[in-house]
Scaffold this active site. Structure first.
Site, short mmCIF file in Angstrom:
data_model
loop_
_atom_site.label_atom_id
_atom_site.label_comp_id
_atom_site.label_asym_id
_atom_site.label_seq_id
_atom_site.Cartn_x
_atom_site.Cartn_y
_atom_site.Cartn_z
N ASP A 120 -23.06 -29.20 -15.98
CA ASP A 120 -23.34 -30.64 -15.88
C ASP A 120 -24.58 -30.83 -15.01
OD1 ASP A 120 -22.98 -33.31 -16.38
OD2 ASP A 120 -21.56 -33.62 -14.74
N HIS A 127 -29.74 -43.02 -11.08
CA HIS A 127 -28.43 -42.64 -10.55
C HIS A 127 -28.57 -41.84 -9.26
CE1 HIS A 127 -24.34 -41.15 -10.29
NE2 HIS A 127 -24.77 -39.90 -10.38
N GLU A 193 -18.00 -41.18 -15.13
CA GLU A 193 -19.43 -40.92 -15.25
C GLU A 193 -19.77 -40.94 -16.73
OE1 GLU A 193 -20.85 -37.54 -13.08
OE2 GLU A 193 -20.63 -38.56 -11.16
N GLU A 195 -21.84 -40.14 -19.69
CA GLU A 195 -22.83 -39.09 -19.92
C GLU A 195 -22.99 -38.80 -21.41
OE1 GLU A 195 -22.56 -35.64 -17.48
OE2 GLU A 195 -21.54 -36.68 -15.83
N ASP A 227 -17.41 -37.57 -17.41
CA ASP A 227 -17.16 -36.60 -16.35
C ASP A 227 -16.36 -37.29 -15.25
OD1 ASP A 227 -17.32 -34.25 -14.85
OD2 ASP A 227 -19.17 -34.89 -13.87
N ARG A 231 -14.22 -39.17 -6.06
CA ARG A 231 -15.27 -39.27 -5.05
C ARG A 231 -14.79 -38.86 -3.66
NH1 ARG A 231 -19.52 -39.05 -8.33
NH2 ARG A 231 -19.64 -40.82 -9.77
N GLN A 234 -14.43 -35.01 -3.71
CA GLN A 234 -15.78 -34.45 -3.82
C GLN A 234 -16.53 -34.54 -2.49
OE1 GLN A 234 -18.16 -36.51 -6.71
NE2 GLN A 234 -19.97 -35.27 -6.37
N LYS A 247 -14.17 -32.56 -9.63
CA LYS A 247 -14.68 -32.73 -10.99
C LYS A 247 -13.86 -31.95 -12.03
CE LYS A 247 -18.86 -34.75 -10.18
NZ LYS A 247 -19.45 -35.88 -10.91
N THR A 251 -12.60 -33.36 -18.11
CA THR A 251 -13.86 -33.88 -18.64
C THR A 251 -13.59 -34.25 -20.09
OG1 THR A 251 -15.18 -32.41 -17.23
CG2 THR A 251 -16.27 -33.37 -19.15
N GLU A 352 -21.75 -46.55 -8.30
CA GLU A 352 -22.96 -47.38 -8.27
C GLU A 352 -22.64 -48.84 -8.55
OE1 GLU A 352 -26.59 -45.52 -10.30
OE2 GLU A 352 -24.89 -44.46 -11.19
#
Length: 405
Positions: A120, A127, A193, A195, A227, A231, A234, A247, A251, A352
Site C-alpha cells: 500500500d 492526504h 481509506e 483507494e 484500507d 488510527r 496505528q 491496518k 482490506t 481528514e
C-alpha cells in the site's frame, strides 16, 4: 463502438466500454465458481461462452479464479477483450453466447484472484499534507523524502477480502495522549481509506526492475479498495516502523476488475512534480488516471475524491516497488493510498474529513460521526471516462462494521 444485441441502456453500469472480470457462483454454497464478465444487468460465463464459440483461449478462462488468465500476459488479455466485444455486438454470435448469460442480481461474487502479495502506498499529496498538519502541526507537513519517492508499506495478503465481507472491529494496544502506559481494547478510532488498487498479471524475474513504461505489460486490471485503518492502534505502534496491526485486520476490494485497456481514454497528465523525480521514475507517457470516487457512509455521500490529483502514479509506484530487484508475481496487489483532493469534500478518510475528530460529520438522521461506529456501512464507488464518450464503472466496495470480539 457498435451497439450490443443485448439492448443495453445508454447509462448501463457495465457497458461495452468496461467489461470487467470477476468470479461468480450461482449455488448457495459458492462451490461452482466461474470466471465471469459483467455486461449490463448480466454476467457472462466466460469459460462456457469461450468453449461454445471455440475460442483459442477457452482453457485459460475456464477456472474458478482469474489467476490463469492474468498470468497469460498482455497479448492474451487483448485477444480476450476483442473477442468479448465481438461476441456481444455481432448478431451472428447471439445464439451461441446468450445461453451463457446469467442475471447479475442472482449471482454471488467472490474474491476474483489469489492475492500473492500486498503493498500500500501513500501517493496523495493532499492526504499526506493533511495528515502531517494533523499530527505535526508545528512542523512541515510532508516528510523530507515524500516528493522524492513513492512511500509505501507491505500489508497482509491473507486479510484482503471481497466486498460485502463484514469487518470485525480490531482490538490491540492503545496509548491515548497523556497516558503513562498503553492499555488493551477495541479500537475507538476506526477509519476508512478510499483507494484504488492494481493487480499484477505478468510476473518479472528476481533482480530485474520493471520500468515505468512497462506498467501496462504487467498490470492486468484496476479495482476499488478500502484500507480499513485503526488510527489509535496505528498511532502507538508505527514508530519507528510502518503500519502493522492498525491496518492488517482487513482490506476490502471490489469484486470486478476493470482491464487496464478500458482506461486508455481516462489517462491524463499527473500533477507537476517538483523536484524532478530521478530517471527511473520518469516515463515517456502519462499514467495519471481520471477516476472520480464517491464515499458513502450509511447511504449518505460524505466525499468525492478525485484520483487525477494523485502526485505519484501507479506506473511510478510499480517502478519504485521493483527498482531494488524485487520480483513481481501474478496476483500481487498494490494500492494507491488514500485518495484525497484539495477541497474538504474531497478527502478520502474520516481522519481528514473530521480533522481527527474535531469536526464531526452530521448524517441525515441527525447522528454525528468522528470515526466509525459498530453497524456503520461504508460503500465506495468510482467512474472514469470510457471509449467514445461512454462511462467506465468500477462497481463498489462495501463493508459493515461488527463489534470487537
Amino acid at each position: 463502438m457498435p451497439e450490443s444485441w443485448l439492448d443495453l441502456e445508454p447509462d448501463a453500469e457495465f457497458g461495452l466500454a468496461t467489461l470487467p472480470y470477476g468470479v461468480f457462483s450461482t449455488d448457495a454454497e459458492g462451490t461452482d465458481r466461474r470466471t465471469g464478465v459483467a455486461i449490463g444487468a448480466h454476467v457472462l460465463d466466460l469459460g462456457a461462452a469461450a468453449h461454445a464459440v471455440g475460442a483459442p483461449f477457452a482453457d485459460l478462462v475456464q477456472g474458478p479464479s482469474l489467476d490463469t488468465l492474468m498470468g497469460a500476459g498482455r497479448p492474451v488479455w487483448d485477444q480476450v477483450r476483442r473477442a468479448l466485444q465481438t461476441w456481444l455486438t455481432d448478431p451472428a454470435h447471439e445464439e451461441t453466447v446468450r445461453p451463457h448469460l446469467v442475471e447479475r442480481s442472482s449471482v454471488r461474487l467472490h474474491l476474483p484472484f489469489t492475492v500473492a502479495d500486498y503493498v500500500d502506498f501513500y501517493a496523495s499529496e493532499h492526504h499526506a499534507s493533511n495528515v502531517g498538519r494533523i499530527f505535526r502541526p508545528e512542523q512541515e507537513p510532508l516528510t523530507p523524502n515524500w516528493k522524492h519517492l513513492p512511500i509505501g508499506y507491505h500489508g497482509r495478503a491473507g486479510t484482503v477480502v471481497v466486498s460485502g465481507t463484514e469487518v470485525v472491529r480490531p482490538s490491540g494496544q492503545r496509548k491515548p495522549p497523556g497516558a503513562d502506559a498503553p492499555t488493551f481494547g477495541a479500537s475507538a478510532r476506526l477509519d476508512i481509506e478510499a483507494e484504488v488498487g492494481f493487480v499484477v498479471g505478468t510476473p518479472s524475474p528476481l533482480g530485474e526492475p520493471v520500468p515505468v513504461d512497462s506498467f501496462a505489460e504487467h498490470v492486468f486490471g484496476v479495482f476499488l479498495l478500502n484500507d480499513w485503518s485503526s488510527r489509535d492502534l496505528q498511532a502507538w505502534e508505527y514508530v519507528p516502523l510502518g503500519p502493522f496491526l492498525g491496518k492488517s485486520f482487513a482490506t476490502s476490494v471490489s469484486p470486478w476488475i476493470v482491464p487496464v485497456a478500458a482506461l486508455e481514454p481516462a489517462r491524463v497528465e499527473q500533477p507537476a512534480q517538483d523536484p524532478e523525480p530521478l530517471p527511473y521514475l520518469k516515463g515517456a507517457e502519462p499514467w495519471g488516471l481520471d477516476l472520480q470516487l464517491e464515499v458513502h457512509l450509511n447511504g449518505h455521500r460524505v466525499a468525492r475524491p478525485p484520483f487525477s490529483a494523485m502526485y505519484w502514479t501507479a506506473a511510478q509506484q510499480l517502478a519504485h516497488m521493483t527498482v531494488n530487484g524485487a520480483c513481481l508475481r501474478t496476483g500481487d496487489v498494490f494500492a494507491s493510498g488514500t485518495v484525497s483532493g484539495p477541497d474538504p469534500e474531497q478527502r478520502g478518510c474520516l481522519l481528514e474529513l473530521t480533522w481527527s475528530g474535531k469536526d464531526p460529520i452530521t448524517l441525515p438522521d441527525g447522528t454525528e460521526r468522528t470515526f466509525l461506529e459498530d453497524g456503520d456501512e461504508v460503500t465506495i464507488t468510482a467512474t472514469a471516462p470510457g471509449a467514445e464518450g461512454a462511462t467506465v464503472h468500477f462497481g463498489q466496495v462495501h463493508g459493515r462494521i461488527l463489534p470487537a470480539r
